[in-house]
Design a protein around this motif. Structure first.
Motif, PDB file in Angstrom:
ATOM      1  N   LEU A   1      35.520-143.560  64.015  1.00 26.22           N
ATOM      2  CA  LEU A   1      35.213-144.752  63.208  1.00 26.22           C
ATOM      3  C   LEU A   1      34.950-144.361  61.753  1.00 26.22           C
ATOM      4  O   LEU A   1      35.364-145.076  60.836  1.00 26.22           O
ATOM      5  CB  LEU A   1      34.018-145.502  63.792  1.00 26.22           C
ATOM      6  CG  LEU A   1      34.257-146.179  65.138  1.00 26.22           C
ATOM      7  CD1 LEU A   1      32.958-146.738  65.695  1.00 26.22           C
ATOM      8  CD2 LEU A   1      35.314-147.259  65.037  1.00 26.22           C
TER       9      LEU A   1
ATOM     10  N   ASP B   1      29.870-148.653  71.418  1.00 25.26           N
ATOM     11  CA  ASP B   1      29.197-149.735  70.705  1.00 25.26           C
ATOM     12  C   ASP B   1      28.048-150.297  71.536  1.00 25.26           C
ATOM     13  O   ASP B   1      26.941-150.521  71.017  1.00 25.26           O
ATOM     14  CB  ASP B   1      30.204-150.831  70.351  1.00 25.26           C
ATOM     15  CG  ASP B   1      29.585-151.929  69.499  1.00 25.26           C
ATOM     16  OD1 ASP B   1      28.807-151.602  68.574  1.00 25.26           O
ATOM     17  OD2 ASP B   1      29.876-153.110  69.765  1.00 25.26           O
TER      18      ASP B   1
ATOM     19  N   VAL C   1      35.496-146.911  72.775  1.00 25.81           N
ATOM     20  CA  VAL C   1      34.914-147.514  71.571  1.00 25.81           C
ATOM     21  C   VAL C   1      33.947-148.626  71.974  1.00 25.81           C
ATOM     22  O   VAL C   1      32.831-148.719  71.433  1.00 25.81           O
ATOM     23  CB  VAL C   1      36.018-148.046  70.625  1.00 25.81           C
ATOM     24  CG1 VAL C   1      35.421-148.899  69.510  1.00 25.81           C
ATOM     25  CG2 VAL C   1      36.829-146.890  70.039  1.00 25.81           C
ATOM     26  N   TYR C   2      34.346-149.457  72.916  1.00 26.33           N
ATOM     27  CA  TYR C   2      33.488-150.561  73.358  1.00 26.33           C
ATOM     28  C   TYR C   2      32.198-150.016  73.979  1.00 26.33           C
ATOM     29  O   TYR C   2      31.093-150.484  73.659  1.00 26.33           O
ATOM     30  CB  TYR C   2      34.239-151.444  74.360  1.00 26.33           C
ATOM     31  CG  TYR C   2      33.410-152.602  74.836  1.00 26.33           C
ATOM     32  CD1 TYR C   2      33.257-153.738  74.061  1.00 26.33           C
ATOM     33  CD2 TYR C   2      32.761-152.552  76.069  1.00 26.33           C
ATOM     34  CE1 TYR C   2      32.474-154.800  74.489  1.00 26.33           C
ATOM     35  CE2 TYR C   2      31.979-153.601  76.506  1.00 26.33           C
ATOM     36  CZ  TYR C   2      31.843-154.723  75.714  1.00 26.33           C
ATOM     37  OH  TYR C   2      31.064-155.771  76.142  1.00 26.33           O
TER      38      TYR C   2
ATOM     39  N   VAL D   1      33.357-151.263  64.346  1.00 24.30           N
ATOM     40  CA  VAL D   1      33.751-151.313  65.752  1.00 24.30           C
ATOM     41  C   VAL D   1      34.692-152.482  66.031  1.00 24.30           C
ATOM     42  O   VAL D   1      35.733-152.317  66.688  1.00 24.30           O
ATOM     43  CB  VAL D   1      32.506-151.380  66.654  1.00 24.30           C
ATOM     44  CG1 VAL D   1      32.893-151.618  68.106  1.00 24.30           C
ATOM     45  CG2 VAL D   1      31.697-150.113  66.534  1.00 24.30           C
TER      46      VAL D   1
END
Length: 192
Positions: A31, A175, A171-172, A38
């Motif tokens: 990122l 987050d 990524v999810y 995100v």
């Protein structure tokens, strides 16, 4: 977005115009390097996944067409071979053929020196049996080679879909984990 795709292009390969997916091991570094938050990163990855799915549908349609075309070419080769075998014997060949959908007729073929091949786009040409065999064999070889390349492209594409789906999940989940840590930190501050 531009920096994300340039980063991905540096670390991944492409095959016949299909861009390679970047496997993300360290989400935070990913990122930071991409310069996206995100949500932007997830939307970029979802868009890439949809592009992969669209390309996959097109490749699958091409694969179905080739898989239907190869048996037709093989049948034509067999018919030309039968005509060549019957050529010098003086024995006629009795053949049933389709005139229209569901309507068949019978033909008596004696001493066929040539064959008419349907090339497509309302074009039919007459060839000698030898030329017809050579053309059909060349078309068969090309179709089989194209099918092999297509299967390899589909496998590459499926790998990219899997990598992209894993990256989206990573990524999810990262987050969610960050938000949970922030909530726990806030709760710990309130309690003390």
């Amino acid at each position: 977005m531009a920096s994300l795709s340039s980063t991905a292009a540096e670390t991944t390969t492409e095959r016949r115009g299909i861009p390679g997916a970047q496997f993300v091991e360290d989400v935070e570094r990913y990122l930071t390097q991409s310069g996206l938050d995100v949500n932007s990163s997830l939307s970029f990855l979802q868009e890439r996944l949809q592009q992969y799915k669209l390309v996959e549908m097109k490749l699958l349609a091409q694969q179905r067409d080739l898989q239907a075309k190869i048996p037709d070419i093989e049948k034509c080769l067999d018919v030309v071979a039968i005509l060549q075998a019957k050529k010098g014997t003086g024995e006629p060949l009795i053949a049933d053929f389709e005139v229209s959908e569901g309507i068949y007729s019978q033909a008596r073929i004696e001493n066929a020196c040539s064959v008419c091949l349907w090339l497509g786009a309302n074009v039919m040409l007459e060839y000698s049996c030898e030329e017809g065999t050579a053309l059909l064999q060349k078309n068969l070889d090309n179709a089989k080679a194209s099918l092999e390349v297509l299967v390899a492209d589909l496998q590459f594409l499926r790998d990219q879909v899997t990598i992209t789906q894993v990256t989206i999940a990573r990524v999810y989940n990262w987050d969610v984990h960050q938000k949970r840590r922030m909530r726990e930190a806030v709760t710990a501050e309130k309690d003390s």
